[in-house]
Design a protein around this motif. Structure first.
Motif, short mmCIF file in Angstrom:
data_model
loop_
_atom_site.label_atom_id
_atom_site.label_comp_id
_atom_site.label_asym_id
_atom_site.label_seq_id
_atom_site.Cartn_x
_atom_site.Cartn_y
_atom_site.Cartn_z
N GLY A 64 0.77 -1.23 0.00
CA GLY A 64 0.00 0.00 0.00
C GLY A 64 0.81 1.28 0.00
O GLY A 64 0.25 2.36 -0.15
N TYR A 65 2.13 1.17 0.17
CA TYR A 65 2.96 2.38 0.17
C TYR A 65 2.98 2.99 -1.22
O TYR A 65 3.05 2.29 -2.22
CB TYR A 65 4.39 2.07 0.61
CG TYR A 65 5.30 3.26 0.46
CD1 TYR A 65 5.31 4.26 1.42
CD2 TYR A 65 6.10 3.42 -0.66
CE1 TYR A 65 6.11 5.38 1.28
CE2 TYR A 65 6.91 4.53 -0.82
CZ TYR A 65 6.91 5.51 0.15
OH TYR A 65 7.70 6.62 0.00
N ARG A 66 2.89 4.31 -1.29
CA ARG A 66 2.99 5.05 -2.55
C ARG A 66 4.10 6.08 -2.43
O ARG A 66 4.20 6.76 -1.41
CB ARG A 66 1.69 5.80 -2.84
CG ARG A 66 0.70 5.09 -3.69
CD ARG A 66 -0.41 6.03 -4.15
NE ARG A 66 -0.77 7.10 -3.22
CZ ARG A 66 -1.61 6.96 -2.21
NH1 ARG A 66 -2.18 5.82 -1.97
NH2 ARG A 66 -1.88 7.99 -1.43
N GLU A 67 4.88 6.20 -3.47
CA GLU A 67 5.88 7.26 -3.52
C GLU A 67 5.17 8.60 -3.36
O GLU A 67 4.14 8.84 -3.97
CB GLU A 67 6.64 7.21 -4.85
CG GLU A 67 7.92 7.99 -4.85
CD GLU A 67 8.96 7.45 -3.87
OE1 GLU A 67 9.59 8.29 -3.20
OE2 GLU A 67 9.13 6.22 -3.78
N GLY A 68 5.68 9.44 -2.50
CA GLY A 68 5.05 10.74 -2.27
C GLY A 68 4.17 10.75 -1.03
O GLY A 68 3.71 11.80 -0.60
N GLY A 69 3.93 9.59 -0.46
CA GLY A 69 3.20 9.53 0.80
C GLY A 69 1.70 9.60 0.67
O GLY A 69 1.12 9.31 -0.37
N GLU A 70 1.06 9.98 1.77
CA GLU A 70 -0.38 10.10 1.89
C GLU A 70 -1.11 8.78 1.65
O GLU A 70 -2.20 8.74 1.10
CB GLU A 70 -0.93 11.21 1.00
CG GLU A 70 -0.37 12.58 1.39
CD GLU A 70 -1.39 13.66 1.30
OE1 GLU A 70 -1.49 14.43 2.28
OE2 GLU A 70 -2.09 13.76 0.28
N SER A 71 -0.48 7.69 2.13
CA SER A 71 -1.11 6.38 2.03
C SER A 71 -1.38 5.77 3.41
O SER A 71 -2.27 4.95 3.56
CB SER A 71 -0.24 5.43 1.22
OG SER A 71 1.05 5.28 1.83
N LEU A 122 -14.77 8.75 6.92
CA LEU A 122 -13.62 8.74 6.00
C LEU A 122 -13.70 7.62 4.97
O LEU A 122 -12.68 7.22 4.39
CB LEU A 122 -12.31 8.64 6.80
CG LEU A 122 -12.07 9.78 7.78
CD1 LEU A 122 -10.81 9.54 8.59
CD2 LEU A 122 -12.00 11.12 7.04
N ALA A 123 -14.89 7.12 4.69
CA ALA A 123 -15.08 6.00 3.77
C ALA A 123 -14.48 6.26 2.39
O ALA A 123 -13.85 5.38 1.79
CB ALA A 123 -16.56 5.65 3.65
N GLU A 124 -14.65 7.47 1.88
CA GLU A 124 -14.13 7.81 0.56
C GLU A 124 -12.60 7.72 0.52
O GLU A 124 -12.03 7.17 -0.42
CB GLU A 124 -14.59 9.22 0.18
CG GLU A 124 -14.17 9.65 -1.21
CD GLU A 124 -14.67 11.05 -1.54
OE1 GLU A 124 -14.14 11.62 -2.52
OE2 GLU A 124 -15.55 11.58 -0.84
N GLU A 125 -11.97 8.24 1.53
CA GLU A 125 -10.50 8.20 1.60
C GLU A 125 -10.01 6.76 1.78
O GLU A 125 -9.02 6.35 1.17
CB GLU A 125 -9.98 9.08 2.73
CG GLU A 125 -10.13 10.57 2.49
CD GLU A 125 -11.57 11.08 2.59
OE1 GLU A 125 -11.83 12.17 2.07
OE2 GLU A 125 -12.43 10.39 3.18
N LEU A 126 -10.70 6.00 2.60
CA LEU A 126 -10.29 4.61 2.85
C LEU A 126 -10.51 3.73 1.62
O LEU A 126 -9.82 2.73 1.45
CB LEU A 126 -11.04 4.05 4.06
CG LEU A 126 -10.65 4.68 5.40
CD1 LEU A 126 -11.62 4.28 6.49
CD2 LEU A 126 -9.22 4.31 5.77
N ALA A 127 -11.45 4.10 0.77
CA ALA A 127 -11.69 3.35 -0.46
C ALA A 127 -10.73 3.76 -1.57
O ALA A 127 -10.64 3.08 -2.59
CB ALA A 127 -13.13 3.55 -0.93
N GLY A 128 -10.03 4.86 -1.36
CA GLY A 128 -9.16 5.38 -2.40
C GLY A 128 -7.72 5.49 -1.97
O GLY A 128 -7.03 4.49 -1.82
N PRO A 129 -7.28 6.71 -1.68
CA PRO A 129 -5.85 6.93 -1.47
C PRO A 129 -5.27 6.40 -0.16
O PRO A 129 -4.08 6.16 -0.07
CB PRO A 129 -5.73 8.45 -1.53
CG PRO A 129 -7.05 8.96 -1.08
CD PRO A 129 -8.05 7.95 -1.61
#
Length: 94
Positions: free
Chosen positions: A37-44, A71-78
């Protein structure tokens, strides 16, 4: 997304839903470099601490469900992982 967009979204939604007395949103992504789940640039990966009257009288699982629904939208996405500490005011020692 290293500009903090997701972090700001999380903070805004939590403020609106819970009117917290204390709120901390920490981007923990770098601690998870190389993990799923790690993404370059963070915010994961985030660590969230929220203290609100809304949580008084509720069990931990109920509190987490409330936060997760907001926070369902955020948890389903980024957001890959969210570490939640949800406290009632009387439980906050900070």
């Amino acid at each position: 997304m290293a500009d903090g967009t997701v972090k700001r979204q999380i903070a805004a939604k939590v403020r609106q839903a819970f009117a917290p007395l204390r709120l901390e949103v920490v981007d923990d992504s770098e601690r998870h470099r190389g993990h799923s789940g790690y993404r370059e640039g963070g915010e994961s990966h985030f660590r969230l601490t929220v203290v609100s009257d809304v949580f008084s009288g509720k069990r931990r699982v109920e509190r987490h469900r409330l936060v997760n629904s907001v926070l369902a939208e955020e948890l389903a996405g980024p957001v890959h992982a969210l570490n939640i500490t949800a406290l009632a005011p009387e439980e906050d020692s900070a």
